[in-house]
Design a protein around this motif. Structure first.
Motif, PDB file in Angstrom:
ATOM      1  N   MET A 151       0.918  -1.172  -0.064  1.00 43.11           N
ATOM      2  CA  MET A 151       0.038  -0.094   0.031  1.00 43.11           C
ATOM      3  C   MET A 151       0.929   1.310   0.030  1.00 43.11           C
ATOM      4  O   MET A 151       2.080   1.292   0.590  1.00 43.11           O
ATOM      5  N   THR A 152       0.597   2.368  -0.505  1.00 44.35           N
ATOM      6  CA  THR A 152       1.222   3.397  -0.666  1.00 44.35           C
ATOM      7  C   THR A 152       0.822   4.261   0.775  1.00 44.35           C
ATOM      8  O   THR A 152       0.104   3.895   1.501  1.00 44.35           O
ATOM      9  N   VAL A 153       1.613   5.361   0.956  1.00 41.39           N
ATOM     10  CA  VAL A 153       1.382   6.045   2.036  1.00 41.39           C
ATOM     11  C   VAL A 153       0.030   6.567   2.338  1.00 41.39           C
ATOM     12  O   VAL A 153      -0.640   6.538   3.341  1.00 41.39           O
ATOM     13  N   GLY A 154      -0.403   7.154   1.134  1.00 39.85           N
ATOM     14  CA  GLY A 154      -1.738   7.701   1.198  1.00 39.85           C
ATOM     15  C   GLY A 154      -2.837   6.591   1.419  1.00 39.85           C
ATOM     16  O   GLY A 154      -3.895   6.938   2.369  1.00 39.85           O
ATOM     17  N   HIS A 198       5.101  12.461  -0.652  1.00 39.06           N
ATOM     18  CA  HIS A 198       5.510  11.143  -0.237  1.00 39.06           C
ATOM     19  C   HIS A 198       4.043  10.356  -0.273  1.00 39.06           C
ATOM     20  O   HIS A 198       3.999   9.192  -0.105  1.00 39.06           O
ATOM     21  N   TYR A 199       3.116  10.993  -0.680  1.00 40.70           N
ATOM     22  CA  TYR A 199       1.681  10.415  -0.753  1.00 40.70           C
ATOM     23  C   TYR A 199       1.685   9.147  -1.507  1.00 40.70           C
ATOM     24  O   TYR A 199       1.137   8.233  -1.209  1.00 40.70           O
ATOM     25  N   TYR A 200       2.275   9.042  -2.770  1.00 37.06           N
ATOM     26  CA  TYR A 200       2.244   8.045  -3.478  1.00 37.06           C
ATOM     27  C   TYR A 200       3.202   6.986  -3.612  1.00 37.06           C
ATOM     28  O   TYR A 200       3.477   5.913  -4.167  1.00 37.06           O
ATOM     29  N   ARG A 201       4.281   7.395  -2.383  1.00 38.16           N
ATOM     30  CA  ARG A 201       5.204   6.277  -2.169  1.00 38.16           C
ATOM     31  C   ARG A 201       4.983   5.186  -1.353  1.00 38.16           C
ATOM     32  O   ARG A 201       4.258   5.236  -0.740  1.00 38.16           O
ATOM     33  N   TYR A 202       5.984   4.058  -1.275  1.00 38.14           N
ATOM     34  CA  TYR A 202       5.488   2.797  -0.652  1.00 38.14           C
ATOM     35  C   TYR A 202       6.828   2.758   0.585  1.00 38.14           C
ATOM     36  O   TYR A 202       7.607   3.453   0.617  1.00 38.14           O
ATOM     37  N   PRO A 203       6.273   1.938   1.718  1.00 33.20           N
ATOM     38  CA  PRO A 203       7.173   2.126   2.851  1.00 33.20           C
ATOM     39  C   PRO A 203       8.374   1.665   2.685  1.00 33.20           C
ATOM     40  O   PRO A 203       9.426   2.490   3.413  1.00 33.20           O
ATOM     41  N   LEU A 236      -2.401  15.219   7.996  1.00 27.86           N
ATOM     42  CA  LEU A 236      -1.923  14.380   9.151  1.00 27.86           C
ATOM     43  C   LEU A 236      -0.333  13.971   8.517  1.00 27.86           C
ATOM     44  O   LEU A 236       0.644  14.234   9.400  1.00 27.86           O
ATOM     45  N   MET A 237      -0.038  14.026   7.483  1.00 29.02           N
ATOM     46  CA  MET A 237       1.443  13.996   6.904  1.00 29.02           C
ATOM     47  C   MET A 237       2.166  14.953   7.394  1.00 29.02           C
ATOM     48  O   MET A 237       3.203  14.938   7.594  1.00 29.02           O
ATOM     49  N   GLN A 238       1.583  16.215   6.981  1.00 30.67           N
ATOM     50  CA  GLN A 238       2.374  17.501   7.608  1.00 30.67           C
ATOM     51  C   GLN A 238       2.406  17.539   8.776  1.00 30.67           C
ATOM     52  O   GLN A 238       3.511  18.062   9.462  1.00 30.67           O
ATOM     53  N   VAL A 239       1.439  16.930   9.550  1.00 24.97           N
ATOM     54  CA  VAL A 239       1.807  17.175  11.261  1.00 24.97           C
ATOM     55  C   VAL A 239       3.009  16.238  11.670  1.00 24.97           C
ATOM     56  O   VAL A 239       3.709  16.761  12.513  1.00 24.97           O
ATOM     57  N   VAL A 240       3.090  15.121  11.030  1.00 22.48           N
ATOM     58  CA  VAL A 240       4.269  14.421  11.439  1.00 22.48           C
ATOM     59  C   VAL A 240       5.356  14.471  10.782  1.00 22.48           C
ATOM     60  O   VAL A 240       6.353  13.786  11.010  1.00 22.48           O
ATOM     61  N   GLY A 241       5.442  15.533   9.929  1.00 23.94           N
ATOM     62  CA  GLY A 241       6.798  15.974   8.918  1.00 23.94           C
ATOM     63  C   GLY A 241       6.848  15.467   7.622  1.00 23.94           C
ATOM     64  O   GLY A 241       8.187  15.069   7.411  1.00 23.94           O
ATOM     65  N   LEU A 242       6.016  14.790   7.350  1.00 27.85           N
ATOM     66  CA  LEU A 242       6.182  14.248   5.877  1.00 27.85           C
ATOM     67  C   LEU A 242       5.563  15.075   4.715  1.00 27.85           C
ATOM     68  O   LEU A 242       4.844  16.120   5.006  1.00 27.85           O
ATOM     69  N   ARG A 254       7.172   7.787  11.629  1.00 30.71           N
ATOM     70  CA  ARG A 254       6.070   8.836  11.151  1.00 30.71           C
ATOM     71  C   ARG A 254       4.926   8.532  10.371  1.00 30.71           C
ATOM     72  O   ARG A 254       3.715   8.808  10.636  1.00 30.71           O
ATOM     73  N   ILE A 255       5.014   7.539   9.364  1.00 34.74           N
ATOM     74  CA  ILE A 255       3.788   7.047   8.761  1.00 34.74           C
ATOM     75  C   ILE A 255       2.955   6.224   9.764  1.00 34.74           C
ATOM     76  O   ILE A 255       1.738   6.512   9.610  1.00 34.74           O
TER      77      ILE A 255
END
Length: 323
Positions: free
Chosen positions: A109-112, A147-152, A137-143, A162-163
């Protein structure tokens, strides 16, 4: 002020089987009569060696494991044997951050998708509305948005954690169970994640149950500390009291092993002999490894957890006169 989480006489036993018929031979007491309270907005540290029952307590609270006995109350309600249909609401309020971030994320699954999945399950949120929430939420944790469409597997350990934190925050929980959240990370990254967790606690009014074996991290993060040994709490007090006035021999040994950054300060380290799995029969579970001058009762009677001062409890026969 009432506690957000109250655990009373919690027990979790696992059967040990063997023989030709795979019979139940004995019970392994992973958690044995544990009680504590966690106030809203505070952080309680559960500390102990591997195998002391820390993670099992966290899983019982989350109802990932069924308790053998005892009670768990959350926000005044008994959740010890909550029915399956009520678990979804409970899980939106109590979330867990795992020790190994890579293992806790779905590599397909992607980060999103990872962060957005709880939004669909609990709020039926999808499409542009879900994407907007995920990006927040990504902005809150520093992402970053990229990065939305990337994989772990494309991220470092700190970014993976952070994810996981963003995923936990998606359902707006009140209580987070943090199971060794930085033990798998580099030291410099550990500091970043710990600072992030503190910032999030202040920002979202979160309550933390912080599971760790690292006393340095616990001292930095926690308001109160409970020491576990073989499934039992042996000492619990405010963090500064634990580090400045430890009473239980086990606590004293753990604190003596903390590296001292000042070379001019000398601290005598207490070396524990034996193995954590050693048992003391009907007596104190720590007796076989205890460095203190033991009493006869140490070998024959299990010490109760008694208050020796305000909000300072110790399970040790050597300090019973203070109770």
């Amino acid at each position: 002020m009432s506690a957000l989480l109250e655990v009373a006489n919690l027990k979790k036993y696992f059967p040990v089987r063997g023989g030709l018929l795979n019979q139940r031979l004995v019970d392994f007491r992973a958690v044995d009569d544990v009680s504590f309270a966690l106030q809203h907005g505070k952080t309680l540290g559960l500390v102990g060696e591997s195998g002391s029952g820390k993670t099992t307590i966290g899983k019982c609270i989350l109802r990932l494991l069924e308790p053998t006995a005892g009670s768990i109350r959350y926000a005044g309600a008994d959740i010890t044997h909550i029915k399956a249909r009520d678990l979804r609401r409970l899980r939106s309020e109590i979330q867990m951050i795992y020790q190994a971030p890579a293992a806790s994320l779905n590599g397909r699954m992607t980060v999103g998708q990872i962060i957005g999945e709880p939004l669909w399950i609990h709020e039926r949120l999808k499409g542009d509305a879900a994407r907007e929430r995920v990006l927040e939420l990504m902005q809150v944790v520093g992402l970053k948005e990229e990065h939305y469409y990337r994989y772990p597997h494309e991220f470092s350990g700190g970014q993976q954690q952070r994810i996981g934190i963003a995923r936990a925050l998606a359902v707006q929980p009140r209580l987070l169970v943090l199971d060794e959240p930085t033990s798998a990370l580099d030291v410099s990254v550990q500091a970043q994640i710990l600072n992030l967790l503190q910032d999030l606690q202040d920002r979202f009014d979160l309550t933390y149950l912080f599971i760790s074996h690292d006393l340095g991290v616990v001292r930095y993060m926690c308001d109160e500390v409970a020491l576990l040994y073989l499934g039992k709490i042996v000492e619990v007090a405010a963090t500064d009291v634990i580090f400045e006035q430890p009473k239980h021999p086990y606590t004293q040994a753990l604190i003596s092993a903390i590296p001292e950054p000042d070379p001019d300060m000398q601290r005598e380290e207490i070396i524990l002999t034996g193995d954590l799995t050693l048992a003391a029969g009907s007596g104190c579970p720590f007796a076989p490894r205890c460095h203190a001058q033991k009493l006869d009762e140490c070998e024959t009677l299990p010490p109760p957890l008694l208050a020796i001062e305000l909000r300072h409890q110790v399970a040790c026969h050597l300090h019973r006169e203070l109770a």
